[in-house]
Motif scaffolding. Structure first.
Motif, PDB file in Angstrom:
ATOM      1  N   ASN A 103     -11.641  -8.549 -34.224  1.00 19.39           N
ATOM      2  CA  ASN A 103     -11.387  -9.565 -33.915  1.00 19.39           C
ATOM      3  C   ASN A 103     -12.567 -10.180 -32.926  1.00 19.39           C
ATOM      4  O   ASN A 103     -14.161  -9.329 -33.472  1.00 19.39           O
ATOM      5  CB  ASN A 103     -10.836  -9.778 -32.215  1.00 19.39           C
ATOM      6  N   SER A 104     -13.079 -10.610 -32.298  1.00 20.89           N
ATOM      7  CA  SER A 104     -14.693 -11.174 -31.111  1.00 20.89           C
ATOM      8  C   SER A 104     -14.243 -10.979 -29.725  1.00 20.89           C
ATOM      9  O   SER A 104     -15.412 -11.777 -29.495  1.00 20.89           O
ATOM     10  CB  SER A 104     -14.984 -12.080 -31.865  1.00 20.89           C
ATOM     11  N   ILE A 105     -13.819 -10.078 -29.479  1.00 22.98           N
ATOM     12  CA  ILE A 105     -13.533 -10.047 -28.113  1.00 22.98           C
ATOM     13  C   ILE A 105     -14.507  -9.140 -27.441  1.00 22.98           C
ATOM     14  O   ILE A 105     -15.481  -8.528 -28.322  1.00 22.98           O
ATOM     15  CB  ILE A 105     -12.522  -8.560 -28.003  1.00 22.98           C
ATOM     16  N   SER A 106     -15.188 -10.200 -26.666  1.00 21.14           N
ATOM     17  CA  SER A 106     -16.283  -9.557 -25.755  1.00 21.14           C
ATOM     18  C   SER A 106     -16.610  -9.897 -24.719  1.00 21.14           C
ATOM     19  O   SER A 106     -17.428  -9.358 -23.502  1.00 21.14           O
ATOM     20  CB  SER A 106     -17.545 -10.874 -25.798  1.00 21.14           C
ATOM     21  N   GLN A 107     -14.896  -9.948 -23.713  1.00 12.87           N
ATOM     22  CA  GLN A 107     -14.502 -10.198 -22.630  1.00 12.87           C
ATOM     23  C   GLN A 107     -13.736  -9.210 -22.397  1.00 12.87           C
ATOM     24  O   GLN A 107     -12.701  -9.916 -23.442  1.00 12.87           O
ATOM     25  CB  GLN A 107     -14.717 -11.524 -21.674  1.00 12.87           C
ATOM     26  N   ILE A 108     -13.552  -8.482 -20.921  1.00  7.53           N
ATOM     27  CA  ILE A 108     -11.872  -7.512 -21.328  1.00  7.53           C
ATOM     28  C   ILE A 108     -12.011  -8.334 -19.609  1.00  7.53           C
ATOM     29  O   ILE A 108     -12.443  -7.698 -18.754  1.00  7.53           O
ATOM     30  CB  ILE A 108     -11.852  -6.266 -21.570  1.00  7.53           C
ATOM     31  N   GLU A 109     -10.896  -8.352 -18.816  1.00  7.06           N
ATOM     32  CA  GLU A 109     -10.472  -9.099 -17.530  1.00  7.06           C
ATOM     33  C   GLU A 109      -9.906  -7.891 -16.987  1.00  7.06           C
ATOM     34  O   GLU A 109      -9.374  -6.675 -17.817  1.00  7.06           O
ATOM     35  CB  GLU A 109      -9.965 -10.326 -16.884  1.00  7.06           C
ATOM     36  N   VAL A 110     -10.682  -7.247 -15.621  1.00  5.32           N
ATOM     37  CA  VAL A 110      -9.534  -5.962 -15.197  1.00  5.32           C
ATOM     38  C   VAL A 110      -8.153  -6.453 -14.781  1.00  5.32           C
ATOM     39  O   VAL A 110      -7.667  -7.902 -14.743  1.00  5.32           O
ATOM     40  CB  VAL A 110     -10.048  -6.162 -13.575  1.00  5.32           C
ATOM     41  N   ASN A 111      -7.498  -5.442 -15.116  1.00  6.75           N
ATOM     42  CA  ASN A 111      -6.186  -5.502 -15.575  1.00  6.75           C
ATOM     43  C   ASN A 111      -5.814  -6.246 -16.520  1.00  6.75           C
ATOM     44  O   ASN A 111      -4.107  -6.308 -16.632  1.00  6.75           O
ATOM     45  CB  ASN A 111      -5.576  -5.885 -14.274  1.00  6.75           C
ATOM     46  N   ALA A 112      -6.425  -6.338 -17.241  1.00  4.63           N
ATOM     47  CA  ALA A 112      -5.812  -6.996 -18.246  1.00  4.63           C
ATOM     48  C   ALA A 112      -4.500  -6.070 -19.387  1.00  4.63           C
ATOM     49  O   ALA A 112      -4.047  -6.321 -20.126  1.00  4.63           O
ATOM     50  CB  ALA A 112      -6.970  -7.250 -19.613  1.00  4.63           C
ATOM     51  N   PHE A 113      -5.256  -4.889 -19.079  1.00  9.43           N
ATOM     52  CA  PHE A 113      -4.224  -4.120 -19.380  1.00  9.43           C
ATOM     53  C   PHE A 113      -2.835  -3.082 -18.961  1.00  9.43           C
ATOM     54  O   PHE A 113      -2.403  -2.643 -19.255  1.00  9.43           O
ATOM     55  CB  PHE A 113      -4.894  -2.202 -20.035  1.00  9.43           C
ATOM     56  N   ALA A 114      -2.447  -4.105 -17.798  1.00  6.94           N
ATOM     57  CA  ALA A 114      -1.704  -3.580 -16.947  1.00  6.94           C
ATOM     58  C   ALA A 114       0.185  -4.452 -17.405  1.00  6.94           C
ATOM     59  O   ALA A 114       0.734  -3.727 -17.073  1.00  6.94           O
ATOM     60  CB  ALA A 114      -1.384  -4.537 -15.325  1.00  6.94           C
ATOM     61  N   VAL A 115       0.147  -5.292 -18.782  1.00  2.19           N
ATOM     62  CA  VAL A 115       1.386  -5.244 -19.224  1.00  2.19           C
ATOM     63  C   VAL A 115       1.201  -4.206 -20.438  1.00  2.19           C
ATOM     64  O   VAL A 115       2.273  -4.522 -20.634  1.00  2.19           O
ATOM     65  CB  VAL A 115       1.099  -7.320 -20.061  1.00  2.19           C
ATOM     66  N   VAL A 116       0.295  -3.203 -20.880  1.00  2.00           N
ATOM     67  CA  VAL A 116       1.321  -1.897 -21.645  1.00  2.00           C
ATOM     68  C   VAL A 116       0.522  -0.948 -21.035  1.00  2.00           C
ATOM     69  O   VAL A 116      -0.298  -0.315 -21.390  1.00  2.00           O
ATOM     70  CB  VAL A 116       0.242  -2.250 -22.799  1.00  2.00           C
TER      71      VAL A 116
END
Length: 504
Positions: A103-116
């Motif tokens: 993909n072109s992911i350049s930014q990951i916010e904090v708690n972005a993986f709380a849903v998984v």
């Protein structure tokens, strides 16, 4: 008082400007008595059992109605740029594998993986990540494998891998790292169970040799195809790893600097190793005493400024630091000093130094240190062996006595004994069995002899009966052959085997 529809779904203007179609449809289905429908698989995705693949669909955002029953979700080869907190509409509680590569992911916010929260394998390879911020992987406490290769990572901030308690394999190959991420191993909450770290194809010029000597005992660290400066410390590390047959070096030996340790050109080109074969030496010291152990194979004088590392059972020390209060110290000539030896100091000690010499695997660069009183150990060992010999002899003797007693019981207390009698009656011990032991000389001339034993089992009777009932006469089975008994298969159990012509 029941809440109104506007309180449930927000204010919705019917006659004017705005209306939420999703909320209106949900409200209508509830009013009509129909339950809300379950999310279905989008037409551009592939859903098979518990696998959902939306790969190669050029998605910049995920669909709202994506089913959340999947254990594997493939979103690779799309156009995702940011992973916000609400990048997925609903939690995926069963998801174990999440693929976000290409993909072109350049930014990951904090708690972005709380849903998984239960993801075990996360693939973020081949994206555009440049910096891993603190707590970027918060919520992935069960994650075991993280793929970050093929990005543009130049910096890993402290605490970036916090919360990854169960992480075992980390792939950072093909990035732009210039410093070894040592915080992976010592930061609180970090992946202390890491067994695989791939840092190949980065921009590392120097590595913490002393830390790698300690970390390599518990994990595999891959450093091939990095512009490493081939100094004496790195040369010592590579020589020691090669002698230890360290798999990350052996498998990619041609992709490391200092490939040929015999060619000159480095500052540690002095021959510091003896040409004699090295054997494992053993050193013994009593607890509380001091012990000095020379570096095996190191010939004096040692080049000035040459760093000597000692790999001990608990830590790694070197000659560049000399703390007079330290428990272990390394002198400039490579000698290791153990001060006030403890029982925990026993074990194998390896001397690591740039020797510029090819070592055969049978040669030893290690020594054995034993902390304890040899005389006490020897005496206790002899006493222990004597006790073992006594126990073995006593057990053997007891077994022989028991065997003899069993043999005597078998010989003298046999249940059946043959005794000749004129009346032809032989009473067995206990009167539970009657064995007819006939003598060939007493058999009548016209009687047909039989081969084999002849046994008849009768019901037990009282020895002295006062009822006056005559005793059962003895049955002479001398004329009945074994073949005849076997052929008479119709005879039932308990039938009397008598012949009136041969009853005494």
């Amino acid at each position: 008082m029941r809440p109104t529809a506007s309180q449930l779904f927000g204010r919705t203007k019917i006659g004017g400007s705005s209306c939420n179609p999703v909320a209106a449809a949900l409200l209508l289905s509830v009013c009509l008595g129909f339950p809300p429908s379950v999310a279905t698989c989008p037409s551009y995705c592939l859903c098979a059992s518990d696998i959902i693949s939306c790969s190669g669909c050029n998605l910049s955002v995920l669909p709202f109605d994506l089913p959340n029953y999947a254990t594997r979700l493939d979103l690779s080869h799309n156009a995702l740029t940011v992973l916000a907190v609400d990048w997925i509409a609903r939690p995926f509680d069963r998801l174990a594998t999440l693929v976000l590569s290409r993909n072109s992911i350049s930014q990951i916010e904090v708690n972005a993986f709380a849903v998984v929260p239960h993801v075990l394998h996360l693939d973020l390879s081949s994206n555009r990540l440049t910096v891993l911020n603190s707590s970027v992987f918060t919520g992935l406490k069960e994650l075991k494998e993280l793929l970050l290769f093929g990005n543009q990572i130049i910096q890993i901030n402290p605490g970036a891998f916090s919360d990854l308690h169960n992480l075992q394999r980390l792939y950072l190959s093909g990035n732009r790292l210039m410093a070894f991420p040592l915080g992976l191993y010592w930061e609180p909450g970090g992946p202390h169970n890491l067994t695989f770290l791939d840092l190949s194809y980065n921009r590392l010029s120097k590595v913490p040799v002393q830390s790698l000597l300690s970390l390599a005992q518990q994990s595999g660290i891959y450093l091939q195809e990095n512009p490493l400066i081939c100094d004496c410390a790195l040369l010592a590390l590579l020589e020691y790893w090669m002698w230890k047959q360290y798999r990350p070096l052996v498998d990619f030996r041609g992709e490391y600097p200092c490939r040929d340790v015999s060619e000159p050109g480095t500052e540690c080109s002095q021959q510091v190793a003896l040409d004699l074969p090295l054997e494992t030496q053993t050193y013994q010291v009593e607890p509380g005493k001091w012990l000095r152990v020379p570096c095996p194979g190191l010939a004096p004088p040692v080049q000035e400024g040459l760093v000597v590392f000692w790999v001990t059972p608990r830590t790694v020390v070197n000659s560049s630091t000399n703390d007079p209060n330290a428990h272990l110290a390394v002198f400039s000539n490579g000698t290791l000093e153990i001060r006030s030896a403890l029982m925990e100091d026993s074990g194998m000690y390896g001397c690591v130094i740039a020797r510029r010499h090819h070592y055969d695997p049978t040669e030893s660069l290690e020594v054995s240190v034993v902390v304890g009183n040899l005389s006490t150990t020897s005496t206790s060992g002899s006493a222990h062996r004597g006790t073992e010999h006594f126990n073995t002899a006593f057990t053997t003797l007891a077994s022989c006595v028991i065997s003899i007693i069993l043999v005597l019981l078998y010989l003298y207390l046999t249940p059946c004994r043959c005794r000749e009698s004129r009346g032809g009656v032989s009473r067995g011990w206990g009167r539970r069995a009657l064995i007819l032991c006939s003598d060939p000389r007493e058999v009548e001339s016209g009687q047909r002899r039989s081969n084999g034993k002849r046994v008849a089992f009768l019901e037990p009777q009282a020895e002295d009966s006062d009822t006056g009932v005559p005793k059962t006469p003895v049955v002479n089975l001398g004329h009945i052959t074994t073949e005849g008994i076997l052929k008479n298969g119709s005879r039932t159990v308990g039938q009397t085997l008598t012949d009136t012509s041969h009853v005494a």
